[in-house]
Write a protein that holds these residues in place. Structure first.
Motif, mmCIF file in Angstrom:
data_model
loop_
_atom_site.group_PDB
_atom_site.id
_atom_site.type_symbol
_atom_site.label_atom_id
_atom_site.label_comp_id
_atom_site.label_asym_id
_atom_site.label_seq_id
_atom_site.Cartn_x
_atom_site.Cartn_y
_atom_site.Cartn_z
ATOM 1 N N GLY A 227 40.284 42.340 50.404
ATOM 2 C CA GLY A 227 39.859 41.160 50.838
ATOM 3 C C GLY A 227 38.475 40.566 50.295
ATOM 4 O O GLY A 227 37.653 39.736 50.939
ATOM 5 N N ARG B 293 42.878 43.060 53.899
ATOM 6 C CA ARG B 293 44.094 42.304 54.052
ATOM 7 C C ARG B 293 45.059 43.235 54.587
ATOM 8 O O ARG B 293 46.253 42.638 55.302
ATOM 9 N N PRO C 215 43.091 38.506 58.841
ATOM 10 C CA PRO C 215 43.138 38.656 57.508
ATOM 11 C C PRO C 215 43.703 37.485 56.847
ATOM 12 O O PRO C 215 44.220 36.602 56.967
ATOM 13 N N ARG C 216 42.944 37.384 55.619
ATOM 14 C CA ARG C 216 43.313 36.193 54.806
ATOM 15 C C ARG C 216 43.026 34.829 55.520
ATOM 16 O O ARG C 216 43.504 33.795 55.064
#
Length: 388
Positions: A213, A285, A327-328
């Protein structure tokens, strides 16, 4: 009478640097408990340091990014020959690739008296995510675990409960997993550090990979700085060209040229990073085991911002010592960073709590003890039931 031969323990791991970074304490505990220790891995720059510990190093010609079927068959054949030649008391497969290939090699080698330990240090995004490909990968992993489990004395170790549950939920059902959380952090080496002076700084210590990430974190810090908040970012780690997820060095150098962003490359002593940073970040991630970088940061008394993924949330406990973001999601990550950057009392409270999260459960002493007891339990004869 001559002394009985010492039991032998063979670690099978992809890279020498990973073994040195994450598994030396466990190997030392096994050696001190009376095992002769050997390490089979790809040898690059750390083989000599492993050998200096008194461990025999056996080179393996494999790479993490290569998993095509023909090469995998060759790796299984080489492992089968290695196992028949060495005939170790215990084989310890570490991570997914050695577990899969080694499990099938064990079935071919026919060493019925050899005990087996498999440690899954995270499933990786390729196995932990949704979709057909990930599901088929988990089936292959379960088959490999079962191929090695027909013998007496097999142990499957996972580093977080989410991975154990994910494996147990599908077919074929693998052996029951035991939870040993992480590879241990040296709590004496990573002592609590004083808060640094100067502008609020966050840092991520990891390989420079998309799956960690890093791009999401850079985007988040840009958003925070666009609000007029002077948040600084330190990135510490190498791009790892052996990984298909590696971020090009040219990109890292371009980030380093931006105001407020500093890329250090690999760092020998990460305490130098945490002495400069107020906030530890891991924007992963997914696919983590228990991230060692977060363990070290928490041991140093740092507040944490992390993504809400298995493994990371073992150390980054939302509301106790950390703020979690999906995440993301750079915007959510930016919101968490903004909150901590502007709230010094909250940072201090989280930092004080971080040490209590890792001490003693994630400490090197505790992990060494549990792994040593696991090895000894596999080689200690079970007493026959008494007859009346």
């Amino acid at each position: 009478m001559p002394d009985a031969p010492r039991p032998t323990l063979l670690f099978v791991v992809t890279e020498d640097w990973y073994f040195r970074s994450h598994r030396l304490p466990t190997a030392r505990a096994a050696r001190d408990a009376g095992f002769d220790v050997a390490v089979a891995c790809r040898v690059a720059n750390d083989g000599a340091a492993i050998a200096a510990e008194g461990f025999r190093v056996i080179p393996l010609p494999w790479r993490r990014r290569s998993f095509n079927p023909l090469r995998a068959l060759g790796d299984i054949r080489r492992l089968t020959r290695l196992y028949r030649r060495e005939r170790p008391t215990i084989i310890h497969h570490i991570a997914v690739k050695p577990t899969v290939l080694g499990g099938f090699a064990l079935a071919l080698a026919g060493l019925r008296d050899t005990r087996v330990v498999a440690t899954l240090a995270g499933l990786g995004l390729g196995l932990s995510g949704p979709g057909l490909k990930a599901g088929l990968g988990r089936v292959l992993l379960r088959c490999a675990l079962n191929a090695a489990a027909w013998r007496r004395g097999h142990a499957l170790v996972v580093q977080n409960g989410d991975d154990g549950a994910l494996l147990a939920a599908g077919w074929p059902r693998p052996p029951a997993a035991r939870l040993i959380r992480g590879s241990g952090v040296d709590l004496a080496h990573y002592e609590e550090l004083a808060d640094p002076m100067g502008p609020v700084t966050c840092a991520q210590v990891s390989r420079m990979l998309t799956l960690k990430g890093v791009e999401d974190l850079v985007a988040a810090v840009r958003q925070v700085r666009d609000q007029g908040i002077d948040l600084r970012l330190i990135l510490a780690g190498s791009p790892d060209p052996d990984s298909p997820a590696a971020i090009p060095e040219a990109t890292l150098r371009a980030w380093n040229a931006e105001p407020g962003i500093e890329w250090l490359g690999p760092v020998n002593d990460v305490r130098t990073v945490w002495s400069r940073a107020h906030i530890a970040v891991l924007a992963s991630r997914g696919g983590e085991g228990v991230p060692k970088s977060l363990l070290e940061a928490a041991s140093c008394g740092r507040a944490i911002v992390a993504t809400d993924v298995p493994g990371s949330r073992e150390v980054a406990v939302d509301g106790r010592n950390a703020l979690l973001a999906p995440p993301r999601d750079p915007a959510a990550l930016a919101a968490a960073l903004t909150r901590l950057a502007l709230d010094a009392p909250l940072r201090r409270r989280f930092g004080l709590a971080s040490r209590s999260v890792v001490d003693p459960d994630f400490g090197e002493t505790e992990v060494r003890r549990r792994m040593r007891d696991l090895y000894l339990g596999l080689v200690t004869p079970v007493p026959a039931p008494s007859r009346r």
